[in-house]
Write an enzyme that holds these catalytic residues in place. Structure first.
Site, PDB file in Angstrom:
ATOM      1  N   SER A 143      -6.526   4.987 -14.001  1.00  0.00           N
ATOM      2  CA  SER A 143      -5.664   3.959 -13.423  1.00  0.00           C
ATOM      3  C   SER A 143      -4.426   3.730 -14.289  1.00  0.00           C
ATOM      4  CB  SER A 143      -6.468   2.666 -13.220  1.00  0.00           C
ATOM      5  OG  SER A 143      -5.756   1.739 -12.459  1.00  0.00           O
ATOM      6  N   ASP A 299       1.302   2.282 -10.343  1.00  0.00           N
ATOM      7  CA  ASP A 299       0.663   2.905 -11.495  1.00  0.00           C
ATOM      8  C   ASP A 299       0.203   4.325 -11.155  1.00  0.00           C
ATOM      9  OD1 ASP A 299      -1.533   2.308  -9.889  1.00  0.00           O
ATOM     10  OD2 ASP A 299      -2.794   1.703 -11.554  1.00  0.00           O
ATOM     11  N   ASP A 301      -2.502   5.964 -10.393  1.00  0.00           N
ATOM     12  CA  ASP A 301      -3.359   6.270  -9.235  1.00  0.00           C
ATOM     13  C   ASP A 301      -2.990   5.441  -8.007  1.00  0.00           C
ATOM     14  OD1 ASP A 301      -4.483   3.878 -10.288  1.00  0.00           O
ATOM     15  OD2 ASP A 301      -6.406   4.330  -9.359  1.00  0.00           O
ATOM     16  N   ASP A 303      -2.932   2.295  -7.093  1.00  0.00           N
ATOM     17  CA  ASP A 303      -3.607   1.128  -6.531  1.00  0.00           C
ATOM     18  C   ASP A 303      -2.894  -0.164  -6.958  1.00  0.00           C
ATOM     19  OD1 ASP A 303      -4.435   1.134  -9.198  1.00  0.00           O
ATOM     20  OD2 ASP A 303      -6.531   0.679  -8.750  1.00  0.00           O
TER      21      ASP A 303
END
Length: 568
Positions: A143, A299, A301, A303
């Site tokens: 993440s 960010d 990834d 999310d």
């Protein structure tokens, strides 16, 4: 097995001369950190520093988790009730390799695999699990964490991250697996030749974008030729978010070119975390060059999402997502009402540490607002529970850590849909001559002023972890009626589910129970929440102060000083 024994086994088994050299160069402290235990499988899957060692992210610990998941799939039909496992990854070092290891192990165990050809956002992985009826999903990502980290986010057949029961089952299976089994070596293209493996690409992107645009249709289109700057911080958002914005009508989208390229070292930023304003330096340069007043960042990834808006003096403000999310919630609920799409029993979900202003927004629109523990897995679990029980329809879920979710197409926070909605909202406000700052001020004038601040105590290593434990223990023993000059109304220990009132000595049960969280309720309005981070060696302190503006600012400063003293 002691850490020294684990180290010796690893040293004996490794065939990589560079890794062997790195192992032999370790200090006693480094060896203890890398081999002092096993990398634990928690409710978010795996996450840790990359490197050799049983407590780190590497090919062997990833293979261990993949084999454990393959065993758990057949033992928990309530969690893994579909067929096959969908796998994706982000841009981090070794992410593609870890995804291939997971796919190879699962396919070799006779489990169908759907493997994304290229890096893709976490919400698209969650969507694909639901869209293809998979039993589980894996996204290889850490993440927003620094470049030294990697991890596995693991999902059940509902598309949500594993909650406590299933994650314990996988963790237990990991303890029974052999660490030193041979590692698989097939590449993505080689896996694509396996009859049990299907490679995913553009068709899944199109299906995902269709759902995002359908669920944001109520918000209208992006007004006029509103200029927007976007950065994915080298991550997966580059694959889909710009395309979603263009399809929504964004004709003046400027993407930061240096950060549109995948980069495992995130070389243009100190940290790829959009909640840190320092990472937006290149985006601000581009915004000034193009005359844009609004910046969007996601960010690695995709999310999490954050925004910057231009102040009257020309500088950029970087609001917390607690406040941005409250404004977005207000605008989205207004859009649902205006479009005649508000359900009969609307429910808004937020995490415990998300601003209480969100509750005021929900109530103002006739929606119920419920808290959950921190972590989007709890929000999605509560959404499913509520709707299956017929207790309402969840229209919006969000948490202060820069993410929200609408609709039913996925079960995780989604920077793609959130980014689309944020740009729609900002452009429509601009058409009225307003900035996000103006709208935030109006919202708080209408529903109450809120000052939110977060402080963290970082505790790497055994000493740091002990310090954070001591800090929590000291707060848990609080009997005083005053904290940092603030009179206390009540203290909630959400591990035991007990609320105590220091003034009267009375006690009662809390609505939430079972997590290592302390909540201090303030007499003058607001609360302080203390909890350990779920993904990093940190203790987080959330200050959420409510009241009249000037008094709110003064109280927030005083309590920030108290928090600093506590951390020291």
């Amino acid at each position: 097995m002691e850490s020294r024994d684990r180290f010796e086994c690893w040293l004996q088994e490794t065939k990589d001369p560079e890794e062997r050299k790195r192992l032999l160069a370790m200090t006693d402290e480094e060896r203890e950190e890398a081999f002092g235990g096993m990398l634990s499988f928690g409710t978010a899957g795996l996450r840790g520093l990359m490197g050799p060692g049983t407590a780190c992210m590497n090919e062997r610990t990833v293979a261990l988790a993949a084999r454990a998941l393959s065993r758990a799939l057949s033992t928990m039909p309530d969690t893994f009730r579909g067929r096959g496992v969908c796998i994706s990854c982000d841009c981090r070092r070794d992410s593609r390799r870890y995804a291939e290891i997971c796919g190879d192990i699962l396919a070799s165990a006779g489990i169908p695999v759907l493997l994304f050809r290229h890096m893709r956002p976490t919400p698209e992985l969650s969507f694909a699990v639901r869209h293809y009826g998979c039993a589980a999903g894996i996204n290889v990502t850490a993440s927003h964490n620094p470049k030294e980290y990697n991890g596995l986010k693991v999902y059940g057949s509902d598309g949500g991250q594993l909650v406590e029961g299933p994650s314990r089952a996988v963790a237990a299976a990991m303890e029974e697996e052999m660490l030193w089994l041979p590692l698989p070596r097939r590449s993505t293209e080689e896996l694509g030749q396996d009859v049990l493996v299907r490679l995913l690409g553009e068709e899944t992107d199109e299906a995902f974008l269709h759902e995002v645009l359908k669920d944001t249709e109520v918000c209208g289109s992006i007004a006029g030729d509103y200029p927007v700057v976007y950065t994915p911080f080298h991550g997966t958002g580059a694959a889909l978010l710009p395309e979603a914005l263009r399809r929504k009508g964004c004709s003046r989208l400027y993407c930061v070119p240096e950060q549109m390229k995948p980069d495992e070292d995130f070389s243009t930023v100190a940290s790829p975390n959009p909640e840190q304003e320092e990472g937006f330096a290149l985006a601000i340069e581009l915004a000034n060059e193009k005359g844009a007043d609004f910046i969007l960042g996601s960010d690695p990834d995709a999310d999490r999402v954050a925004v910057l808006y231009r102040r009257p003096d020309g500088s950029f403000a970087h609001p917390t997502f607690s406040l941005t999310g409250a404004l977005l919630l207000d605008w989205y609920l207004s859009s649902l009402k205006a479009g005649g799409q508000m359900p009969e029993q609307p429910v808004v979900l937020k995490s415990l540490v998300t601003t209480p202003l969100a509750r005021s927004v929900a109530l103002a629109h006739g929606a119920e607002c419920r808290d959950t523990f921190t972590g989007f897995k709890y929000l999605t679990e509560e959404k499913d529970r509520l709707e299956q029980a017929g207790e309402g329809t969840v229209v919006f879920s969000y948490e202060e850590s820069y993410g929200c979710m609408i609709g039913d197409y996925c079960r995780d926070k989604d920077a793609v849909s959130a980014g689309v909605m944020l740009v729609c909202m900002a452009s429509q406000l601009a058409a009225q001559g307003k900035s996000l700052g103006d709208a935030l001020e109006e919202l708080q004038q209408r529903l109450g002023y809120q000052k939110d601040r977060t402080r963290s105590l970082t505790g790497p290593g055994a000493v740091g972890r002990q310090n954070t434990r001591d800090c929590r223990a000291g707060l848990r023993a609080v009997t005083t009626r005053d904290i940092g000059g603030e009179p206390l109304l009540a203290v909630e220990d959400l591990m035991t589910g007990i609320r105590s009132y220091p003034e009267s000595g009375a006690v009662e049960k809390t609505a939430l129970k079972g997590e290592n969280v302390l909540r201090l309720l303030l007499k003058k309005g607001g609360e302080i929440i203390v909890r350990p981070s779920g993904t990093e060696p940190k203790l987080r302190i959330y200050l959420m102060i409510a009241g009249e503006r000037t008094a709110c600012e003064e109280r927030a400063l005083r309590l920030t000083d108290w928090a600093k003293g506590l951390l020291n």
